[in-house]
Design a protein around this motif. Structure first.
Motif, PDB file in Angstrom:
ATOM      1  N   GLU A 186      56.066  34.244  47.215  1.00  0.00           N
ATOM      2  CA  GLU A 186      55.265  33.724  46.094  1.00  0.00           C
ATOM      3  C   GLU A 186      54.782  34.813  45.150  1.00  0.00           C
ATOM      4  O   GLU A 186      54.418  34.531  44.013  1.00  0.00           O
ATOM      5  CB  GLU A 186      54.081  32.925  46.651  1.00  0.00           C
ATOM      6  CG  GLU A 186      54.521  31.660  47.379  1.00  0.00           C
ATOM      7  CD  GLU A 186      53.389  30.671  47.590  1.00  0.00           C
ATOM      8  OE1 GLU A 186      52.298  30.877  47.015  1.00  0.00           O
ATOM      9  OE2 GLU A 186      53.602  29.693  48.334  1.00  0.00           O
ATOM     10  N   THR A 187      54.764  36.062  45.612  1.00  0.00           N
ATOM     11  CA  THR A 187      54.290  37.160  44.753  1.00  0.00           C
ATOM     12  C   THR A 187      55.430  38.043  44.250  1.00  0.00           C
ATOM     13  O   THR A 187      55.179  39.061  43.609  1.00  0.00           O
ATOM     14  CB  THR A 187      53.271  38.043  45.500  1.00  0.00           C
ATOM     15  OG1 THR A 187      53.921  38.674  46.625  1.00  0.00           O
ATOM     16  CG2 THR A 187      52.089  37.226  46.002  1.00  0.00           C
ATOM     17  N   PRO A 245      45.735  33.151  46.613  1.00  0.00           N
ATOM     18  CA  PRO A 245      45.412  32.774  45.233  1.00  0.00           C
ATOM     19  C   PRO A 245      44.832  33.948  44.432  1.00  0.00           C
ATOM     20  O   PRO A 245      45.185  34.140  43.257  1.00  0.00           O
ATOM     21  CB  PRO A 245      44.383  31.656  45.406  1.00  0.00           C
ATOM     22  CG  PRO A 245      44.673  31.087  46.751  1.00  0.00           C
ATOM     23  CD  PRO A 245      45.090  32.250  47.596  1.00  0.00           C
ATOM     24  N   LYS A 246      43.974  34.743  45.064  1.00  0.00           N
ATOM     25  CA  LYS A 246      43.383  35.884  44.371  1.00  0.00           C
ATOM     26  C   LYS A 246      44.427  36.964  44.106  1.00  0.00           C
ATOM     27  O   LYS A 246      44.422  37.601  43.044  1.00  0.00           O
ATOM     28  CB  LYS A 246      42.227  36.451  45.201  1.00  0.00           C
ATOM     29  CG  LYS A 246      41.455  37.541  44.479  1.00  0.00           C
ATOM     30  CD  LYS A 246      40.238  37.973  45.283  1.00  0.00           C
ATOM     31  CE  LYS A 246      39.447  39.040  44.536  1.00  0.00           C
ATOM     32  NZ  LYS A 246      38.256  39.468  45.304  1.00  0.00           N
ATOM     33  N   LEU A 247      45.319  37.178  45.067  1.00  0.00           N
ATOM     34  CA  LEU A 247      46.383  38.168  44.871  1.00  0.00           C
ATOM     35  C   LEU A 247      47.273  37.754  43.702  1.00  0.00           C
ATOM     36  O   LEU A 247      47.697  38.600  42.905  1.00  0.00           O
ATOM     37  CB  LEU A 247      47.213  38.304  46.147  1.00  0.00           C
ATOM     38  CG  LEU A 247      46.492  38.894  47.374  1.00  0.00           C
ATOM     39  CD1 LEU A 247      47.408  38.863  48.596  1.00  0.00           C
ATOM     40  CD2 LEU A 247      46.025  40.324  47.104  1.00  0.00           C
ATOM     41  N   MET A 248      47.537  36.470  43.597  1.00  0.00           N
ATOM     42  CA  MET A 248      48.326  35.976  42.463  1.00  0.00           C
ATOM     43  C   MET A 248      47.577  36.210  41.159  1.00  0.00           C
ATOM     44  O   MET A 248      48.162  36.651  40.161  1.00  0.00           O
ATOM     45  CB  MET A 248      48.619  34.492  42.652  1.00  0.00           C
ATOM     46  CG  MET A 248      49.610  34.187  43.770  1.00  0.00           C
ATOM     47  SD  MET A 248      51.262  34.871  43.445  1.00  0.00           S
ATOM     48  CE  MET A 248      51.719  33.944  41.970  1.00  0.00           C
ATOM     49  N   GLU A 249      46.283  35.913  41.166  1.00  0.00           N
ATOM     50  CA  GLU A 249      45.458  36.095  39.968  1.00  0.00           C
ATOM     51  C   GLU A 249      45.414  37.553  39.533  1.00  0.00           C
ATOM     52  O   GLU A 249      45.415  37.863  38.337  1.00  0.00           O
ATOM     53  CB  GLU A 249      44.045  35.594  40.264  1.00  0.00           C
ATOM     54  CG  GLU A 249      43.091  35.687  39.094  1.00  0.00           C
ATOM     55  CD  GLU A 249      41.690  35.230  39.466  1.00  0.00           C
ATOM     56  OE1 GLU A 249      40.734  35.636  38.777  1.00  0.00           O
ATOM     57  OE2 GLU A 249      41.551  34.468  40.446  1.00  0.00           O
ATOM     58  N   GLU A 250      45.395  38.456  40.516  1.00  0.00           N
ATOM     59  CA  GLU A 250      45.318  39.888  40.225  1.00  0.00           C
ATOM     60  C   GLU A 250      46.695  40.523  40.016  1.00  0.00           C
ATOM     61  O   GLU A 250      46.798  41.735  39.855  1.00  0.00           O
ATOM     62  CB  GLU A 250      44.590  40.607  41.372  1.00  0.00           C
ATOM     63  CG  GLU A 250      43.142  40.185  41.559  1.00  0.00           C
ATOM     64  CD  GLU A 250      42.258  40.616  40.407  1.00  0.00           C
ATOM     65  OE1 GLU A 250      42.573  41.652  39.776  1.00  0.00           O
ATOM     66  OE2 GLU A 250      41.266  39.921  40.125  1.00  0.00           O
ATOM     67  N   ASN A 251      47.753  39.710  40.056  1.00  0.00           N
ATOM     68  CA  ASN A 251      49.114  40.193  39.812  1.00  0.00           C
ATOM     69  C   ASN A 251      49.595  41.161  40.893  1.00  0.00           C
ATOM     70  O   ASN A 251      50.410  42.050  40.645  1.00  0.00           O
ATOM     71  CB  ASN A 251      49.200  40.860  38.431  1.00  0.00           C
ATOM     72  CG  ASN A 251      50.638  41.002  37.933  1.00  0.00           C
ATOM     73  OD1 ASN A 251      51.509  40.210  38.272  1.00  0.00           O
ATOM     74  ND2 ASN A 251      50.887  42.028  37.131  1.00  0.00           N
ATOM     75  N   VAL A 252      49.094  40.991  42.126  1.00  0.00           N
ATOM     76  CA  VAL A 252      49.463  41.857  43.249  1.00  0.00           C
ATOM     77  C   VAL A 252      50.752  41.349  43.888  1.00  0.00           C
ATOM     78  O   VAL A 252      50.937  40.149  44.093  1.00  0.00           O
ATOM     79  CB  VAL A 252      48.338  41.907  44.307  1.00  0.00           C
ATOM     80  CG1 VAL A 252      48.790  42.660  45.558  1.00  0.00           C
ATOM     81  CG2 VAL A 252      47.089  42.549  43.711  1.00  0.00           C
ATOM     82  N   LYS A 253      51.631  42.268  44.200  1.00  0.00           N
ATOM     83  CA  LYS A 253      52.900  41.936  44.841  1.00  0.00           C
ATOM     84  C   LYS A 253      52.840  42.336  46.311  1.00  0.00           C
ATOM     85  O   LYS A 253      52.637  43.511  46.637  1.00  0.00           O
ATOM     86  CB  LYS A 253      54.052  42.658  44.147  1.00  0.00           C
ATOM     87  CG  LYS A 253      55.427  42.354  44.729  1.00  0.00           C
ATOM     88  CD  LYS A 253      56.518  43.019  43.902  1.00  0.00           C
ATOM     89  CE  LYS A 253      57.899  42.657  44.434  1.00  0.00           C
ATOM     90  NZ  LYS A 253      58.982  43.205  43.568  1.00  0.00           N
TER      91      LYS A 253
END
Length: 255
Positions: free
Chosen positions: A139-140, A107-115
Motif C-alpha cells: 500500500e505504500t 493511515p498516518k504513514l500514508m499521510e506522511e508519504n512514508v514508504k
C-alpha cells in the motif's frame, strides 16, 4: 581505545544541539539497533513484553522526527535471525508487534508519504505477521518520502551467504564469470540493493557491538552509542546523535 569509545558515546548540551544542527548535513540513511526493552521492563518490575510494547511507541516518535528532519532512509532492527532463541511466549508477542504497529499507523504513514520496506527472510514469519507487513509494503509502494526499512528476521551473515549463493548460481548458469565479480555485483545481490549504505548507526542500551547487523553496509558508517534504553529513547536523543554525527569528519580512508 577507551577514549575513542567515549567519543562514540559523546553527549552534547541541549543548547549545542539547538545551535549546531546543520539542516544541510542530515544523514541520509540512519540505522538503529533498538536495544534495551527487556532491561527497561525488568528495572520497573514488569514482564519483558511490557518493554517491547513500550518500545513500539517509540518507533512512532522516531519515524516522525526522522521524516521531519529530512532523513531519506530509516532502518530499524526489529527482529534478528538469532531472536528465535528467546522464550516462545516472548517470540510470539514480538511477532504480533509489526501487525499492531502497521495496522494502527498505516493511515498516518500514508499521510506522511512514508514508504515501508522490508529486509530479512519473511518466509519463516507467522502468516499473520507476513500478511500485515506485505500489506504495508504494497500500500505504500508508490510513496516517495522517507523509506522505513524494517529488518525483520534479519541477520547480516545470512544476508551475505544468501548473496553469495545467488552469485554462485549466476556463475553456474553462465551469466556471470568469476573475473567479473566485484563489490558492486555483490551489493546488487544483497537485501539493501536499492539503498545507500547507512551514514549513521545508532545503538541504544549501552551495548557496544553490531550483533550481526548490516556488517557489510556499515563499513564506513559513523557509530553513536547511548546508555538510554530503547523505551526511553526520544526525539531529543535522535537529534543529539545527528548533532554528534555532524561534528565528525568522514574521510573514507583518506586524509
Amino acid at each position: 581505545m577507551l577514549e575513542k569509545l567515549s567519543k562514540w558515546k559523546s553527549s552534547l548540551s541541549s543548547q549545542e544541539i539547538k545551535d549546531e544542527l546543520d539542516q544541510a548535513n542530515i544523514p541520509k540513511h540512519i540505522a538503529i539497533i533498538m536495544d534495551g526493552n527487556g532491561r527497561w521492563a525488568k528495572n520497573k518490575g514488569l514482564p519483558r513484553i511490557a518493554g517491547h510494547r513500550e518500545g513500539m511507541k517509540v518507533v512512532n516518535k522516531v519515524v516522525q522526527k526522522a521524516n521531519d528532519l529530512g532523513v531519506e532512509v530509516l532502518t530499524l532492527y526489529a527482529f534478528s535471525t538469532e531472536n528465535w532463541k528467546r522464550p516462545k511466549t516472548e517470540v510470539d508477542y514480538l511477532m504480533k508487534l509489526p501487525e499492531r504497529f502497521l495496522n494502527n499507523e498505516l493511515p498516518k504513514l500514508m499521510e506522511e508519504n512514508v514508504k515501508v520496506r522490508l529486509m530479512g527472510s519473511i518466509e519463516e514469519l507467522p502468516e499473520h505477521t507476513k500478511k500485515a507487513v506485505l500489506k504495508a509494503v504494497r500500500e505504500t509502494e508508490n510513496n516517495t518520502g522517507l523509506i522505513l526499512n524494517f529488518a525483520l528476521n534479519y541477520g547480516s551473515r545470512f544476508e551475505l551467504m544468501n548473496a553469495i549463493k545467488k552469485i554462485a548460481k549466476q556463475v553456474e548458469m553462465g551469466t556471470l564469470t568469476p573475473e567479473e565479480l566485484n563489490e558492486s555485483i555483490l551489493e546488487k545481490n544483497m537485501m539493501t540493493a536499492e539503498l545507500r549504505d547507512p551514514d549513521l548507526l545508532i545503538r541504544t542500551s549501552g551495548e557496544i557491538r553490531l550483533s550481526n547487523f548490516m556488517l557489510w553496509q556499515v563499513a564506513y558508517s559513523e557509530f553513536w552509542f547511548t546508555d538510554v534504553l530503547w523505551p526511553d529513547f526520544n526525539e531529543k536523543h535522535l537529534t543529539e546523535a545527528i548533532a554528534v554525527y555532524q561534528k565528525r569528519a568522514r574521510r573514507y580512508g583518506g586524509v
